[in-house]
Motif scaffolding. Structure first.
Motif, PDB file in Angstrom:
ATOM      1  N   TRP A 355     -10.069   1.299 -15.051  1.00 14.08           N
ATOM      2  CA  TRP A 355      -9.824   1.869 -13.724  1.00 14.08           C
ATOM      3  C   TRP A 355     -10.454   1.038 -12.621  1.00 14.08           C
ATOM      4  CZ3 TRP A 355      -5.941   4.824 -13.128  1.00 14.08           C
ATOM      5  CH2 TRP A 355      -5.504   5.623 -14.185  1.00 14.08           C
ATOM      6  N   ARG A 356     -11.248   0.040 -12.956  1.00 16.22           N
ATOM      7  CA  ARG A 356     -11.755  -0.885 -11.940  1.00 16.22           C
ATOM      8  C   ARG A 356     -10.622  -1.746 -11.366  1.00 16.22           C
ATOM      9  NH1 ARG A 356     -16.316  -4.180 -14.266  1.00 16.22           N
ATOM     10  NH2 ARG A 356     -17.685  -2.573 -13.394  1.00 16.22           N
ATOM     11  N   ASP A 357      -9.550  -1.891 -12.118  1.00 14.36           N
ATOM     12  CA  ASP A 357      -8.475  -2.817 -11.732  1.00 14.36           C
ATOM     13  C   ASP A 357      -7.333  -2.131 -10.995  1.00 14.36           C
ATOM     14  OD1 ASP A 357      -9.679  -5.099 -13.199  1.00 14.36           O
ATOM     15  OD2 ASP A 357      -9.264  -3.841 -14.939  1.00 14.36           O
ATOM     16  N   MET A 358      -7.619  -1.005 -10.349  1.00 16.13           N
ATOM     17  CA  MET A 358      -6.570  -0.254  -9.661  1.00 16.13           C
ATOM     18  C   MET A 358      -5.851  -1.060  -8.582  1.00 16.13           C
ATOM     19  SD  MET A 358      -5.557   2.984 -10.097  1.00 16.13           S
ATOM     20  CE  MET A 358      -5.535   3.924  -8.580  1.00 16.13           C
ATOM     21  N   VAL A 403     -10.532   0.020   5.937  1.00 13.96           N
ATOM     22  CA  VAL A 403      -9.951  -1.080   5.157  1.00 13.96           C
ATOM     23  C   VAL A 403     -11.039  -2.012   4.637  1.00 13.96           C
ATOM     24  CG1 VAL A 403      -8.430  -3.109   5.305  1.00 13.96           C
ATOM     25  CG2 VAL A 403      -7.758  -0.959   6.400  1.00 13.96           C
ATOM     26  N   TRP A 404     -12.159  -2.103   5.349  1.00 17.34           N
ATOM     27  CA  TRP A 404     -13.210  -3.074   5.018  1.00 17.34           C
ATOM     28  C   TRP A 404     -14.401  -2.421   4.330  1.00 17.34           C
ATOM     29  CZ3 TRP A 404     -10.459  -7.098   5.666  1.00 17.34           C
ATOM     30  CH2 TRP A 404      -9.521  -7.145   6.696  1.00 17.34           C
ATOM     31  N   ASP A 405     -14.243  -1.201   3.843  1.00 19.12           N
ATOM     32  CA  ASP A 405     -15.382  -0.476   3.265  1.00 19.12           C
ATOM     33  C   ASP A 405     -15.967  -1.136   2.029  1.00 19.12           C
ATOM     34  OD1 ASP A 405     -15.373   1.454   5.197  1.00 19.12           O
ATOM     35  OD2 ASP A 405     -14.533   3.048   3.947  1.00 19.12           O
ATOM     36  N   PHE A 406     -15.127  -1.760   1.222  1.00 19.79           N
ATOM     37  CA  PHE A 406     -15.608  -2.404  -0.005  1.00 19.79           C
ATOM     38  C   PHE A 406     -14.547  -3.389  -0.490  1.00 19.79           C
ATOM     39  CE2 PHE A 406     -13.658   1.667  -1.249  1.00 19.79           C
ATOM     40  CZ  PHE A 406     -12.703   1.252  -2.168  1.00 19.79           C
ATOM     41  N   PRO A 407     -14.915  -4.330  -1.359  1.00 14.47           N
ATOM     42  CA  PRO A 407     -13.924  -5.274  -1.892  1.00 14.47           C
ATOM     43  C   PRO A 407     -12.934  -4.540  -2.799  1.00 14.47           C
ATOM     44  CG  PRO A 407     -16.166  -6.050  -2.267  1.00 14.47           C
ATOM     45  CD  PRO A 407     -16.271  -4.624  -1.832  1.00 14.47           C
ATOM     46  N   SER A 420      -8.549   3.156   0.808  1.00 15.70           N
ATOM     47  CA  SER A 420      -7.762   2.165   1.540  1.00 15.70           C
ATOM     48  C   SER A 420      -7.979   0.716   1.092  1.00 15.70           C
ATOM     49  CB  SER A 420      -8.050   2.280   3.035  1.00 15.70           C
ATOM     50  OG  SER A 420      -7.321   1.339   3.776  1.00 15.70           O
ATOM     51  N   PRO A 421      -9.201   0.258   0.821  1.00  8.82           N
ATOM     52  CA  PRO A 421      -9.337  -1.144   0.408  1.00  8.82           C
ATOM     53  C   PRO A 421      -8.528  -1.498  -0.835  1.00  8.82           C
ATOM     54  CG  PRO A 421     -11.463  -0.271   1.038  1.00  8.82           C
ATOM     55  CD  PRO A 421     -10.522   0.899   0.992  1.00  8.82           C
ATOM     56  N   VAL A 422      -8.372  -0.548  -1.753  1.00 14.38           N
ATOM     57  CA  VAL A 422      -7.603  -0.797  -2.971  1.00 14.38           C
ATOM     58  C   VAL A 422      -6.130  -1.008  -2.627  1.00 14.38           C
ATOM     59  CG1 VAL A 422      -6.888   0.224  -5.175  1.00 14.38           C
ATOM     60  CG2 VAL A 422      -9.250   0.479  -4.380  1.00 14.38           C
ATOM     61  N   TYR A 423      -5.636  -0.300  -1.639  1.00 12.59           N
ATOM     62  CA  TYR A 423      -4.235  -0.394  -1.229  1.00 12.59           C
ATOM     63  C   TYR A 423      -4.031  -1.522  -0.206  1.00 12.59           C
ATOM     64  CZ  TYR A 423      -3.178   4.191  -3.327  1.00 12.59           C
ATOM     65  OH  TYR A 423      -2.980   5.231  -4.198  1.00 12.59           O
ATOM     66  N   GLU A 424      -4.533  -1.295   1.014  1.00  9.79           N
ATOM     67  CA  GLU A 424      -4.240  -2.223   2.105  1.00  9.79           C
ATOM     68  C   GLU A 424      -4.919  -3.573   1.923  1.00  9.79           C
ATOM     69  OE1 GLU A 424      -2.564   1.344   3.172  1.00  9.79           O
ATOM     70  OE2 GLU A 424      -4.753   1.138   2.853  1.00  9.79           O
ATOM     71  N   ARG A 425      -6.218  -3.572   1.624  1.00 13.06           N
ATOM     72  CA  ARG A 425      -6.881  -4.863   1.444  1.00 13.06           C
ATOM     73  C   ARG A 425      -6.398  -5.539   0.163  1.00 13.06           C
ATOM     74  NH1 ARG A 425     -13.358  -6.257   2.007  1.00 13.06           N
ATOM     75  NH2 ARG A 425     -13.190  -8.424   1.304  1.00 13.06           N
ATOM     76  N   GLY A 426      -6.035  -4.735  -0.855  1.00 12.28           N
ATOM     77  CA  GLY A 426      -5.423  -5.333  -2.041  1.00 12.28           C
ATOM     78  C   GLY A 426      -4.140  -6.074  -1.704  1.00 12.28           C
ATOM     79  N   ALA A 427      -3.322  -5.494  -0.833  1.00 11.98           N
ATOM     80  CA  ALA A 427      -2.107  -6.172  -0.389  1.00 11.98           C
ATOM     81  C   ALA A 427      -2.442  -7.405   0.438  1.00 11.98           C
ATOM     82  CB  ALA A 427      -1.231  -5.207   0.411  1.00 11.98           C
ATOM     83  N   MET A 428      -3.511  -7.337   1.214  1.00 11.87           N
ATOM     84  CA  MET A 428      -3.917  -8.505   2.006  1.00 11.87           C
ATOM     85  C   MET A 428      -4.328  -9.663   1.107  1.00 11.87           C
ATOM     86  SD  MET A 428      -6.009  -6.545   5.065  1.00 11.87           S
ATOM     87  CE  MET A 428      -5.954  -7.806   6.353  1.00 11.87           C
ATOM     88  N   VAL A 429      -4.957  -9.364  -0.038  1.00 11.38           N
ATOM     89  CA  VAL A 429      -5.285 -10.416  -1.013  1.00 11.38           C
ATOM     90  C   VAL A 429      -4.010 -11.143  -1.423  1.00 11.38           C
ATOM     91  CG1 VAL A 429      -6.090 -10.858  -3.362  1.00 11.38           C
ATOM     92  CG2 VAL A 429      -7.377  -9.309  -1.873  1.00 11.38           C
ATOM     93  N   LEU A 430      -2.984 -10.387  -1.751  1.00  7.07           N
ATOM     94  CA  LEU A 430      -1.721 -11.008  -2.166  1.00  7.07           C
ATOM     95  C   LEU A 430      -1.125 -11.842  -1.036  1.00  7.07           C
ATOM     96  CD1 LEU A 430      -0.156  -8.058  -4.176  1.00  7.07           C
ATOM     97  CD2 LEU A 430      -1.296 -10.091  -5.076  1.00  7.07           C
TER      98      LEU A 430
END
Length: 497
Positions: A355-358, A403-407, A420-430
Motif C-alpha cells: 500500500w506504500r505504492d498507491m 499537494v505538497w504535504d508529503f512525497p 492529494s500528493p498521491v493523486y495530483e503530485r503523483g501525476a506531476m511526477v509522470l
C-alpha cells in the motif's frame, strides 16, 4: 479458542450453496480424524499472520500463494444470518506448512477442511488460523482449504474515515474492499500482492441482481430465488473484488469503433440503479469510446470484459476501480469514468506490491484524466501541471497547499495513502518524466510498463528502474534523477528546473 464442529448443519437456501454444503459434509464425515488431532510434520513451520505491509502489517498471510477462490454465497436480508457462504481456496505452499492463516473479519466459522479432511482452527481478531489434521502441505504442493461460514458482514471504517467492507444499501448491499474490506465477506489472503482467479456463485431473492467481477456465466431462478455465477479468469487482487446486490437496470453492449486493439469484441456489462439510469445514460454510453482511447495510450485492454456498477449517491462515499467494472456512487461524470477505467491498466492489471505504492495507481489514473482533457479540447497536461504548481488549480487555498504535504512515494501513514500528493503530485511526477524523455518516448514507456507487469505486481523501485533502463535506450541523455529525488521522494515543493 479452538472450535470443533461435530455436525455440519444445512445452511443453504439455494441449490448451489446446498450442493457445496453437502459435498463438504460428506468429505468431513468420511474422515476419521478428530478435530483435536493433527498438527503437521516435524520441521514444518507456521505461515505468518501478516505480510508486514508498511501501513497494514496484519493484512495478508505468509507461507502460501492463493491461486483461485470458489465462493458460493447465499444472501437473505430477512434471515438472522443474512450471508451464508462456502469458500474453497486453492493455494500453493511456498514453504512446508504445519499451519497457516486466512484473513476473516467477523462472521461465524462453522467448519474448516484442508483437502477434504477436517482441520483445527481458531480465531483471533481478523486472523483465522488453520491447522491441518495430518501433515500440512509441503513446499510447492497445491492444497485446498474449505471454509463454511455465516453471519452479518461488517462495515469497516478506514484510517482515513471512509467506510468499506459490506455496505448495506436501500435494496441490498455493496461490498467494497480497498484496502481491507474484502475480509468482511470471504476468507482469504487479503493483500494486493497475492492475486488469484475467482468463481463466485451468489443466490439472492428473486427480483434482485447480484453483480460481480468478470463474466456472467449463468443466471437461473428457482423457488423464488435467483442464482448468478460470475467468473474472473485473470488474476485479481481481493481489494478490487466486488459484490453488488440490489435492483439494477442492466445494459449490455460491446466496445467497438476499431480504434483500439481488441475493440469490437469486448463485452460491456453495465448495472445501474434505476434512480441513476437516466442521468448516467450519456456518460456510461461512452465506455467503449473511453476504452478505445485508452488502448492507444496504455496498450490492449487487460481484461475480458468491461463496464460499470452505479449505485445510489450515499451508498458509498467514493468510486472504486473494482476489476472489469468500476463502482460509482451515483452517475459519474466523464472525468471520473476516465479515471476509473484507466485503473484497469494501472492498479488492477499492474497492482502495487504494497500500500506504500498507491501513487502507481492514482498518479497514473489522474494523469489519464489530464491526457483525456488534452485530447478533447480542455486544458493541456502542461496547463494542469502549471496550475497545480502555481497554486490555482483548486478553488481553495488549503487544497492547493495540500499537494505538497508529503512525497507521493512516502505517505506518512495509512490514513493518508489516498491524499492529494498521491493523486495530483503523483501525476506531476509522470509529467516530469514526460518532459525529461519527450512525448514519443514517454507514451512508449507507460505502454511498456503496463505490458511488462501485466496481471502482476510492481512497486516504486520497479517503476524507477524500468524508466531508467527505458530512457537509456529511447532517450539518451535524459536525466531522471531529479524527478525521483525532488518530485517523487523529495519533501516540500520542488523548484522548477
Amino acid at each position: 479458542m479452538v472450535s470443533c464442529p461435530h455436525r455440519i448443519a444445512d445452511v443453504s437456501r439455494s441449490a448451489p450453496v446446498a450442493l457445496a454444503a453437502a459435498l463438504l459434509t460428506v468429505a468431513l464425515a468420511l474422515t476419521l480424524t478428530s478435530c483435536t488431532g493433527g498438527g503437521g510434520e516435524a520441521g514444518a513451520a507456521r505461515g505468518s499472520a501478516g505480510l508486514r505491509d508498511p501501513y497494514f502489517p496484519r493484512l495478508g498471510n505468509g507461507g502460501y500463494d492463493a491461486t483461485h477462490y470458489a465462493l458460493t454465497l447465499d444472501y437473505d436480508p430477512e434471515a438472522d444470518a443474512p450471508l451464508r457462504g462456502t469458500a474453497v481456496i486453492t493455494a500453493r505452499a511456498t514453504r512446508d506448512l504445519a499451519s497457516f492463516n486466512l484473513d476473516l473479519k467477523g462472521l461465524d466459522v462453522e467448519a474448516v477442511a484442508v483437502d477434504g479432511v477436517t482441520a483445527r482452527w481458531k480465531r483471533a481478531g481478523q486472523e483465522l488460523t488453520v491447522t491441518p489434521a495430518d501433515a500440512g502441505p509441503d513446499e510447492g504442493e497445491t492444497f485446498r482449504t474449505t471454509v463454511r461460514y455465516s453471519g452479518t458482514p461488517e462495515t469497516l471504517t478506514d484510517p482515513d474515515g471512509s467506510r468499506e467492507g459490506w455496505l448495506p444499501t436501500a435494496d441490498g448491499a455493496l461490498a467494497l474492499g480497498e484496502p481491507a474490506g474484502s475480509m468482511t465477506w470471504f476468507p482469504g489472503n487479503h493483500h494486493p500482492s497475492d492475486k488469484a482467479a475467482y468463481d463466485l456463485t451468489v443466490t439472492v431473492p428473486e427480483g434482485l441482481h447480484a453483480i460481480s467481477n468478470g463474466e456472467l456465466r449463468r443466471e437461473s431462478t428457482e423457488d423464488g430465488r435467483t442464482t448468478f455465477s460470475w467468473r474472473t479468469a485473470e488474476p485479481m487482487a481481493s481489494y478490487v473484488a466486488t459484490l453488488a446486490i440490489g435492483t439494477y437496470e442492466i445494459r449490455r453492449s460491446t466496445a467497438g469503433g476499431g480504434e483500439g486493439e481488441g475493440s469490437g469484441r469486448l463485452p460491456v456489462y453495465v448495472a445501474v440503479d434505476p434512480s441513476q439510469a437516466e442521468e448516467g445514460r450519456a456518460v456510461l454510453g461512452r465506455i467503449p469510446e473511453v476504452v478505445a482511447w485508452a488502448e492507444r495510450y496504455f496498450g490492449p485492454y487487460p481484461f475480458s470484459s468491461t463496464g460499470a456498477i452505479v449505485d445510489r449517491p450515499g451508498d458509498s462515499a467514493y468510486a472504486l476501480e473494482t476489476q472489469n467494472r468500476p463502482v460509482f456512487p451515483g452517475a459519474p461524470d466523464l472525468s471520473l469514468l476516465v479515471h476509473e477505467l484507466a485503473h484497469q491498466w494501472y492498479g488492477d492489471s499492474v497492482t502495487p506490491k504494497s500500500w506504500r505504492d498507491m501513487w502507481l495507481n492514482e498518479g497514473f489514473a489522474t494523469y489519464a484524466e489530464w491526457l483525456w482533457e488534452e485530447d478533447h479540447g480542455g486544458d493541456s497536461a502542461q496547463e494542469v501541471f502549471d496550475a497545480l504548481y502555481e497554486g490555482d488549480h483548486f478553488a481553495d487555498a488549503a487544497s492547493n497547499e495540500a499537494v505538497w504535504d508529503f512525497p507521493p512515494a512516502r505517505p506518512p501513514s495509512a490514513a493518508r495513502i489516498s491524499d492529494s500528493p498521491v493523486y495530483e503530485r503523483g501525476a506531476m511526477v509522470l509529467h516530469k518524466v514526460r518532459e525529461a524523455v519527450g512525448d514519443d518516448a514517454f507514451f512508449e514507456l507507460i505502454r511498456g510498463w503496463a505490458a511488462a507487469h501485466r496481471h502482476g505486481n510492481a512497486d516504486t523501485a520497479d517503476f524507477t528502474a524500468y524508466a531508467e533502463e527505458f530512457a537509456e535506450e529511447a532517450a539518451p541523455g535524459a536525466d531522471l534523477t531529479p524527478v525521483w529525488d525532488d518530485w517523487l521522494y523529495g519533501d516540500g515543493k520542488p523548484p522548477l528546473a
